[in-house]
Design a protein around this motif. Structure first.
Motif, PDB file in Angstrom:
ATOM      1  N   VAL A   4       0.850  -1.183   0.000  1.00  0.00           N
ATOM      2  CA  VAL A   4       0.000   0.000   0.000  1.00  0.00           C
ATOM      3  C   VAL A   4       0.884   1.230   0.000  1.00  0.00           C
ATOM      4  O   VAL A   4       1.826   1.337   0.797  1.00  0.00           O
ATOM      5  N   THR A   5       0.608   2.161  -0.909  1.00  0.00           N
ATOM      6  CA  THR A   5       1.372   3.405  -0.998  1.00  0.00           C
ATOM      7  C   THR A   5       0.525   4.572  -0.521  1.00  0.00           C
ATOM      8  O   THR A   5      -0.662   4.674  -0.866  1.00  0.00           O
ATOM      9  N   TYR A  33       5.260   8.159   0.259  1.00  0.00           N
ATOM     10  CA  TYR A  33       5.745   9.039  -0.800  1.00  0.00           C
ATOM     11  C   TYR A  33       5.576  10.499  -0.381  1.00  0.00           C
ATOM     12  O   TYR A  33       4.517  10.908   0.122  1.00  0.00           O
ATOM     13  N   GLY A  34       6.623  11.280  -0.611  1.00  0.00           N
ATOM     14  CA  GLY A  34       6.562  12.722  -0.382  1.00  0.00           C
ATOM     15  C   GLY A  34       7.388  13.432  -1.435  1.00  0.00           C
ATOM     16  O   GLY A  34       8.187  12.816  -2.149  1.00  0.00           O
ATOM     17  N   ASP A  70       8.404   4.519  -7.930  1.00  0.00           N
ATOM     18  CA  ASP A  70       8.481   3.449  -6.937  1.00  0.00           C
ATOM     19  C   ASP A  70       7.114   2.910  -6.507  1.00  0.00           C
ATOM     20  O   ASP A  70       7.042   1.902  -5.805  1.00  0.00           O
ATOM     21  N   VAL A  71       6.034   3.556  -6.927  1.00  0.00           N
ATOM     22  CA  VAL A  71       4.702   3.055  -6.567  1.00  0.00           C
ATOM     23  C   VAL A  71       4.346   1.809  -7.377  1.00  0.00           C
ATOM     24  O   VAL A  71       3.325   1.163  -7.109  1.00  0.00           O
ATOM     25  N   GLY A 110      -1.058   5.527 -13.510  1.00  0.00           N
ATOM     26  CA  GLY A 110      -1.646   4.727 -14.577  1.00  0.00           C
ATOM     27  C   GLY A 110      -0.601   4.038 -15.431  1.00  0.00           C
ATOM     28  O   GLY A 110      -0.820   2.925 -15.923  1.00  0.00           O
ATOM     29  N   ALA A 111       0.550   4.690 -15.584  1.00  0.00           N
ATOM     30  CA  ALA A 111       1.603   4.131 -16.426  1.00  0.00           C
ATOM     31  C   ALA A 111       2.408   3.051 -15.717  1.00  0.00           C
ATOM     32  O   ALA A 111       2.760   2.038 -16.320  1.00  0.00           O
ATOM     33  N   VAL A 112       2.714   3.252 -14.425  1.00  0.00           N
ATOM     34  CA  VAL A 112       3.627   2.324 -13.734  1.00  0.00           C
ATOM     35  C   VAL A 112       2.911   1.302 -12.853  1.00  0.00           C
ATOM     36  O   VAL A 112       3.508   0.297 -12.458  1.00  0.00           O
TER      37      VAL A 112
END
Length: 320
Positions: A4-5, A33-34, A70-71, A110-112
């Motif tokens: 979970v991100t 993430y920040g 990194d997500v 959406g891309a990664v």
């Protein structure tokens, strides 16, 4: 096991949500993430969370990053990033600034991470859910917002208090905008399985005062302590749990509807939806006539604002 991100992990809601999510059994990794420049804070939050997990005996990996790439591999991505609402500010006043932020995140996600589920918390949440859906290019079942989930829980608590019953005995929900045009579904409210309108005490229920309390709850908390944290954080965790545990619960979230509610649709807004590992699926419901009228008004309000924000955002991007 699940990853979970939290996007916006340096904010109060993001931090507490990360801690609440750690209690969900399928979760094996939490990614914080920040933005760049917040590395020390992210490192500190991760260390603090690891200490709490050690105390609880929880075996969860906690990582942090300022690189959105990194997500990748995330099962659920929670977007809490954006400008916070000030005490005198309407949620919709936040729209354009936060839309730019959410659109940028959504494109990369959406891309990664094409198989992820996106949970939008950033306000105004109904509009931001549409922004995330458009720019991520994911399926409608993969993108949803916190919506009126917390509003419904607030109403549930107030009803339980008035009738002096355990909160688990109350089943109710609020649909429509997460904001002033929200619509309480008294036709779908029960206490102990009994429709609330069939209880004699219902005639004395201060409906107007209760709904005003629900509408103003967030703003009152912001005025008193600066921000809402624990309510949204636990509400976020409950939705993440529902997805990852494949619970098939029906909860009220901001989701894209077509014709499920009396043919009213083509917008992201708070509605009852079945939620599981595959995503979020609005269910068809029938409402009492006054509720239909109120919901239609709420939908039109959000539809106009969503259209305006999406058009302005597209125009900006085309110029850029």
């Amino acid at each position: 096991m699940a990853k979970v991100t939290i996007i916006g992990a340096t904010g109060n809601v993001g931090m507490f949500a990360a801690h609440a999510i750690s209690a969900i059994p399928p979760v094996s990794e939490i990614l914080l993430y920040g933005r760049e420049g917040r590395e020390s804070l992210l490192r500190g939050i991760a260390q603090d969370l690891c200490d709490s997990f050690a105390a609880l005996g929880t075996d969860i990996r906690v990582n942090w990053t300022t690189n959105l790439q990194d997500v990748a591999g995330s099962d659920v991505i929670v977007i809490t990033a954006g400008s916070p609402r000030t005490p005198s500010q309407d949620r919709l006043d936040l729209a354009m600034g936060n839309a730019r932020i959410v659109a940028s995140f959504a494109e990369t996600i959406g891309a990664v991470a094409p198989d992820t589920k996106i949970l939008v918390v950033t306000n105004p949440v109904d509009v931001m859910t549409s922004v995330a859906l458009k720019y991520s290019k994911l399926k409608t079942s993969q993108v949803f917002g916190l919506g009126t989930h917390l509003d419904s829980m607030r109403l549930k608590s107030l009803i339980a208090s008035y009738f002096h019953v355990h909160v688990s005995e109350v089943h109710t929900r609020i649909i429509g905008e997460h904001g002033d045009s929200l619509v309480p579904l008294w036709s779908a409210t029960t206490i102990g399985g009994i429709r609330i309108s069939n209880l004699p005490e219902f005639a004395h229920l201060p409906i107007k005062e209760i709904i005003e309390s629900v509408k103003g709850s967030g703003q009152q908390i912001i005025q008193n302590k600066g921000s809402t944290v624990y309510g949204p954080g636990e509400a976020i965790a409950s939705l993440v749990r529902t997805v990852l545990s494949d619970e098939n619960r029906i909860l009220t979230v901001s989701a894209y509807i077509r014709t499920e509610v009396h043919g009213i649709g083509a917008v992201c807004i708070g509605v009852p939806a079945r939620i599981n590992r595959d995503g979020v699926f609005p269910i068809a419901i029938r409402l009492d006539e006054p509720e239909v009228i109120a919901f239609q008004e709420s939908v039109e309000k959000i539809r106009v604002r969503t259209k305006s924000v999406l058009e302005a955002l597209e125009e900006e991007r085309n110029k850029g």
